[in-house]
Design a protein around this motif. Structure first.
Motif, PDB file in Angstrom:
ATOM      1  N   LEU A  98       0.822  -1.205   0.000  1.00 46.17           N
ATOM      2  CA  LEU A  98       0.000   0.000   0.000  1.00 46.17           C
ATOM      3  C   LEU A  98       0.863   1.265   0.000  1.00 46.17           C
ATOM      4  CD1 LEU A  98      -2.743   1.356   0.061  1.00 46.17           C
ATOM      5  CD2 LEU A  98      -2.746   1.130   2.570  1.00 46.17           C
ATOM      6  N   GLY A  99       1.936   1.271   0.791  1.00 44.06           N
ATOM      7  CA  GLY A  99       2.818   2.436   0.807  1.00 44.06           C
ATOM      8  C   GLY A  99       3.431   2.687  -0.558  1.00 44.06           C
ATOM      9  N   GLY A 100       3.871   1.612  -1.215  1.00 43.24           N
ATOM     10  CA  GLY A 100       4.457   1.747  -2.538  1.00 43.24           C
ATOM     11  C   GLY A 100       3.468   2.275  -3.555  1.00 43.24           C
ATOM     12  N   GLU A 101       2.231   1.805  -3.456  1.00 38.48           N
ATOM     13  CA  GLU A 101       1.203   2.270  -4.391  1.00 38.48           C
ATOM     14  C   GLU A 101       0.883   3.755  -4.160  1.00 38.48           C
ATOM     15  OE1 GLU A 101       0.169   0.859  -6.938  1.00 38.48           O
ATOM     16  OE2 GLU A 101       0.525  -1.278  -6.671  1.00 38.48           O
ATOM     17  N   LEU A 102       0.775   4.151  -2.906  1.00 40.04           N
ATOM     18  CA  LEU A 102       0.470   5.556  -2.617  1.00 40.04           C
ATOM     19  C   LEU A 102       1.648   6.454  -2.991  1.00 40.04           C
ATOM     20  CD1 LEU A 102      -1.531   5.456   0.738  1.00 40.04           C
ATOM     21  CD2 LEU A 102      -2.307   5.112  -1.615  1.00 40.04           C
ATOM     22  N   GLY A 103       2.862   5.962  -2.757  1.00 34.94           N
ATOM     23  CA  GLY A 103       4.031   6.727  -3.154  1.00 34.94           C
ATOM     24  C   GLY A 103       4.085   6.916  -4.664  1.00 34.94           C
ATOM     25  N   LEU A 104       3.737   5.860  -5.393  1.00 32.99           N
ATOM     26  CA  LEU A 104       3.737   5.961  -6.848  1.00 32.99           C
ATOM     27  C   LEU A 104       2.648   6.919  -7.329  1.00 32.99           C
ATOM     28  CD1 LEU A 104       5.146   4.954  -9.395  1.00 32.99           C
ATOM     29  CD2 LEU A 104       3.432   3.125  -9.528  1.00 32.99           C
ATOM     30  N   GLN A 105       1.521   6.954  -6.615  1.00 32.35           N
ATOM     31  CA  GLN A 105       0.463   7.899  -6.986  1.00 32.35           C
ATOM     32  C   GLN A 105       0.914   9.345  -6.752  1.00 32.35           C
ATOM     33  OE1 GLN A 105      -2.256   7.210  -8.671  1.00 32.35           O
ATOM     34  NE2 GLN A 105      -1.659   5.051  -8.638  1.00 32.35           N
ATOM     35  N   ALA A 106       1.682   9.567  -5.688  1.00 31.27           N
ATOM     36  CA  ALA A 106       2.217  10.910  -5.447  1.00 31.27           C
ATOM     37  C   ALA A 106       3.182  11.287  -6.566  1.00 31.27           C
ATOM     38  CB  ALA A 106       2.924  10.969  -4.095  1.00 31.27           C
ATOM     39  N   PHE A 107       3.993  10.326  -6.978  1.00 27.28           N
ATOM     40  CA  PHE A 107       4.913  10.549  -8.093  1.00 27.28           C
ATOM     41  C   PHE A 107       4.128  10.865  -9.366  1.00 27.28           C
ATOM     42  CE2 PHE A 107       7.192   8.987 -11.800  1.00 27.28           C
ATOM     43  CZ  PHE A 107       8.445   9.555 -11.638  1.00 27.28           C
ATOM     44  N   GLN A 108       3.083  10.082  -9.628  1.00 29.51           N
ATOM     45  CA  GLN A 108       2.278  10.275 -10.831  1.00 29.51           C
ATOM     46  C   GLN A 108       1.573  11.624 -10.812  1.00 29.51           C
ATOM     47  OE1 GLN A 108       0.150   7.025 -13.014  1.00 29.51           O
ATOM     48  NE2 GLN A 108      -1.665   7.987 -12.141  1.00 29.51           N
ATOM     49  N   LEU A 109       1.106  12.038  -9.642  1.00 30.87           N
ATOM     50  CA  LEU A 109       0.461  13.346  -9.523  1.00 30.87           C
ATOM     51  C   LEU A 109       1.448  14.450  -9.880  1.00 30.87           C
ATOM     52  CD1 LEU A 109      -2.000  15.042  -8.729  1.00 30.87           C
ATOM     53  CD2 LEU A 109      -1.195  14.955  -6.352  1.00 30.87           C
ATOM     54  N   SER A 110       2.689  14.319  -9.433  1.00 27.06           N
ATOM     55  CA  SER A 110       3.710  15.306  -9.764  1.00 27.06           C
ATOM     56  C   SER A 110       3.993  15.338 -11.262  1.00 27.06           C
ATOM     57  CB  SER A 110       5.016  14.983  -9.025  1.00 27.06           C
ATOM     58  OG  SER A 110       4.851  15.067  -7.628  1.00 27.06           O
ATOM     59  N   GLN A 111       3.840  14.188 -11.904  1.00 31.59           N
ATOM     60  CA  GLN A 111       4.164  14.076 -13.325  1.00 31.59           C
ATOM     61  C   GLN A 111       3.054  14.589 -14.233  1.00 31.59           C
ATOM     62  OE1 GLN A 111       6.839  11.732 -15.161  1.00 31.59           O
ATOM     63  NE2 GLN A 111       7.994  12.754 -13.551  1.00 31.59           N
ATOM     64  N   ILE A 112       1.784  14.166 -13.954  1.00 35.42           N
ATOM     65  CA  ILE A 112       0.714  14.457 -14.919  1.00 35.42           C
ATOM     66  C   ILE A 112      -0.540  15.089 -14.303  1.00 35.42           C
ATOM     67  CG2 ILE A 112       1.465  12.730 -16.596  1.00 35.42           C
ATOM     68  CD1 ILE A 112      -0.633  10.823 -15.505  1.00 35.42           C
ATOM     69  N   TYR A 113      -0.503  15.429 -13.020  1.00 29.30           N
ATOM     70  CA  TYR A 113      -1.604  16.151 -12.369  1.00 29.30           C
ATOM     71  C   TYR A 113      -2.948  15.423 -12.480  1.00 29.30           C
ATOM     72  CZ  TYR A 113       1.485  20.262 -12.090  1.00 29.30           C
ATOM     73  OH  TYR A 113       2.524  21.127 -11.820  1.00 29.30           O
ATOM     74  N   THR A 114      -2.938  14.103 -12.345  1.00 28.06           N
ATOM     75  CA  THR A 114      -4.174  13.352 -12.495  1.00 28.06           C
ATOM     76  C   THR A 114      -5.004  13.339 -11.211  1.00 28.06           C
ATOM     77  OG1 THR A 114      -5.087  11.130 -12.842  1.00 28.06           O
ATOM     78  CG2 THR A 114      -2.834  11.243 -12.045  1.00 28.06           C
ATOM     79  N   PRO A 115      -6.311  13.608 -11.297  1.00 25.50           N
ATOM     80  CA  PRO A 115      -7.162  13.576 -10.108  1.00 25.50           C
ATOM     81  C   PRO A 115      -7.286  12.172  -9.526  1.00 25.50           C
ATOM     82  CG  PRO A 115      -8.493  13.835 -12.081  1.00 25.50           C
ATOM     83  CD  PRO A 115      -7.072  14.021 -12.500  1.00 25.50           C
TER      84      PRO A 115
END
Length: 223
Positions: free
Chosen positions: A134-151
Motif C-alpha cells: 500500500l505504501g508503494g502504491e500511494l508513493g507511486l500515486q504521489a509521483f504520478q500526480l507530480s508528473q501528470i496532475y491526475t485527479p
C-alpha cells in the motif's frame, strides 16, 4: 443549478470506487471504478490539457504508440540489470498478470494516455523503486500526480490513507512513501512519454540516469 443524470452517475461511480478502495486497497476493480467515474469529468479534461501541453506527451498521443510486447518469459531472459528482466521478474515473482487492467477504447488523446498509463504502471514501479504494498502504491500515486496532475492519484492517496485510519495503522510509513513520491516526482522527461518497449535491454540504472530519476527510499507498509 440542475445536475444532469450522467454527471450524477459519474459522481456515484467515483464515490463507490473511493469507498471500495478504502475498504480493500488490494481490490484493483475499485481503481477501475474511480477511473470510470472520472472519465469525462471537467477536472479530468484539465488533466488531459496539461498533458497535451507537454511536447513529449503530445507527440506520443498523436502517434498513438502501441507496440507489441514480448512475453514475460522472454523478457526475464535479458540481463539481470536490464529493464526487461527486472520488470518481468517483478511480475512473475508476484504472480501478476501484465494485462490485468481493463482495456478502454481509444477515442482521442485523453483515452490513449489513460490506457498508456495503465499499460506502463508496473514499469513505473520498477523505475521508481516503489513496491506494490500500500505504501508503494500511494508513493507511486504521489509521483504520478507530480508528473501528470491526475485527479485519480489524489483520490487513491486519500482513500488509501483512509484505509490506514480505519484499521488503526501507523500512518507514518504511508505518509513517508507519499513524501518520497513527491520528492522524486520531477524528471527530465515525463515517464509517460517514454517508449519503454524500445529499452528492454537497457540497464535500469542507466535509464534512471538518462531520465533524471531518483529512486524512492521508503519502508514497505504491512497491516
Amino acid at each position: 443549478m440542475e445536475i444532469n443524470s450522467a454527471f450524477k452517475l459519474s459522481l456515484l461511480e467515483t464515490l463507490q470506487g473511493f469507498v471500495h478502495f478504502a475498504e480493500n486497497p488490494g481490490n484493483t476493480a475499485s481503481v477501475f471504478e474511480l477511473q470510470k467515474g472520472l472519465a469525462g469529468n471537467p477536472i479530468s479534461m484539465r488533466c488531459v490539457e496539461y498533458m497535451m501541453a507537454q511536447p513529449e506527451l503530445r507527440a506520443l498521443a498523436e502517434e498513438m504508440y502501441q507496440p507489441t510486447r514480448p512475453s514475460l518469459n522472454d523478457l526475464v531472459k535479458y540481463d539481470e540489470d536490464s529493464l526487461g528482466h527486472q520488470y518481468a521478474k517483478s511480475l512473475l515473482d508476484a504472480g501478476f498478470d501484465p494485462d490485468f487492467f481493463e482495456v478502454i477504447e481509444i477515442e482521442g488523446p485523453g483515452t490513449y494516455l489513460d490506457l498508456r498509463a495503465r499499460q506502463t504502471h508496473d514499469i513505473w514501479h520498477v523505475m521508481t523503486g516503489f513496491g506494490t504494498d500500500l505504501g508503494g502504491e500511494l508513493g507511486l500515486q504521489a509521483f504520478q500526480l507530480s508528473q501528470i496532475y491526475t485527479p485519480l492519484s489524489v483520490l487513491l492517496m486519500s482513500s488509501g490513507l483512509l484505509h490506514g485510519v480505519s484499521i488503526g495503522a501507523d500512518l507514518e510509513p504511508l505518509l513517508h512513501a507519499i513524501q518520497e513520491g513527491f520528492r522524486i516526482g520531477k524528471t527530465k522527461t515525463p515517464l509517460l512519454s517514454v517508449k519503454w518497449e524500445e529499452h528492454w535491454e537497457k540497464p535500469v540504472a542507466l535509464l534512471r540516469e538518462e531520465l533524471g530519476l531518483k529512486t524512492a527510499n521508503y519502508t514497505p507498509f504491512t497491516e
